[in-house]
Design an enzyme around this catalytic site. Sequence first.
Site: not given
Length: 252
Positions: A9, A95, A97, A167, A173, A212
């Site tokens: 991604n 996602h 975000e 996730e 991140g 990560s």
Amino acid sequence: MRQPLVAGNWKMNGSRVSIEVLLGGVKSGIGDVKVAEVAVCAPAIYLPQVQAQLRGTPIAWGGQDVSTHESGAYTGEIAASMLLDFGCKYVIVGHSERRAYHLESDVTVARKYAAARAAGLIPILCVGETLDEREQGVTEAVVARQLDAVIELEGVAALADGVLAYEPVWAIGTGMTATPEQAQEVHAFLRARVAGQDAAVAEGLRILYGGSMKPGNAAELMAKTDIDGGLIGGAALQAEDFLGICTAANGR
Ligand code: PEP
């Protein structure tokens, strides 16, 4: 036996030049990596370039988001049919975000899953809890709610046409990877939840871990029974790192 999938991604990263270099590196390394499936999810504007570079290779590509609508007056949106027009196989939906910064609700995400599926794309449905939610002990309730929204809209059989990605938001991140045990626990929970409605769908469902993941931790994560690959952010931006994760998936 579920085929592992490693999907990159790229988020909102890259340029014509950097993508040329990145995909050049991935393409030349992938020959030695007999991983079952590899894909990259690119910013929509670069999909024509990705298609031109990856056509004829074993690497698939996809989008990072899709409209709930088929076409029409939805300025700025990208329809599933448009992604297909550029050869996409996959699209990420939900996602964290998008859920956080674009306020996408579980229902909106479920509608995106439905739109992707109706067009023949394979949706990668992301679910995951925030650090706060983990600390409150509601991880399972959160991921169940996110998963159930799709099942309620589309029925459990619809999961046979998609991929699930666990996730944990606190691991995305941040460099703070979930331990293999923490990840496996949630993956097993998700699979059992699906199995409660359809054992065959649950058995075939690929559940990726994202947060990560790097070459150094990918193998131990993917060694877990219910972890069928990875959704990779930062490490997908360097060919060597991405290929390292593909190698780990290959050895699974
Ligand atoms: C992601 O954005 O889906 C992701 C897993 O990011 P990272 O690998 O950088 O944590």
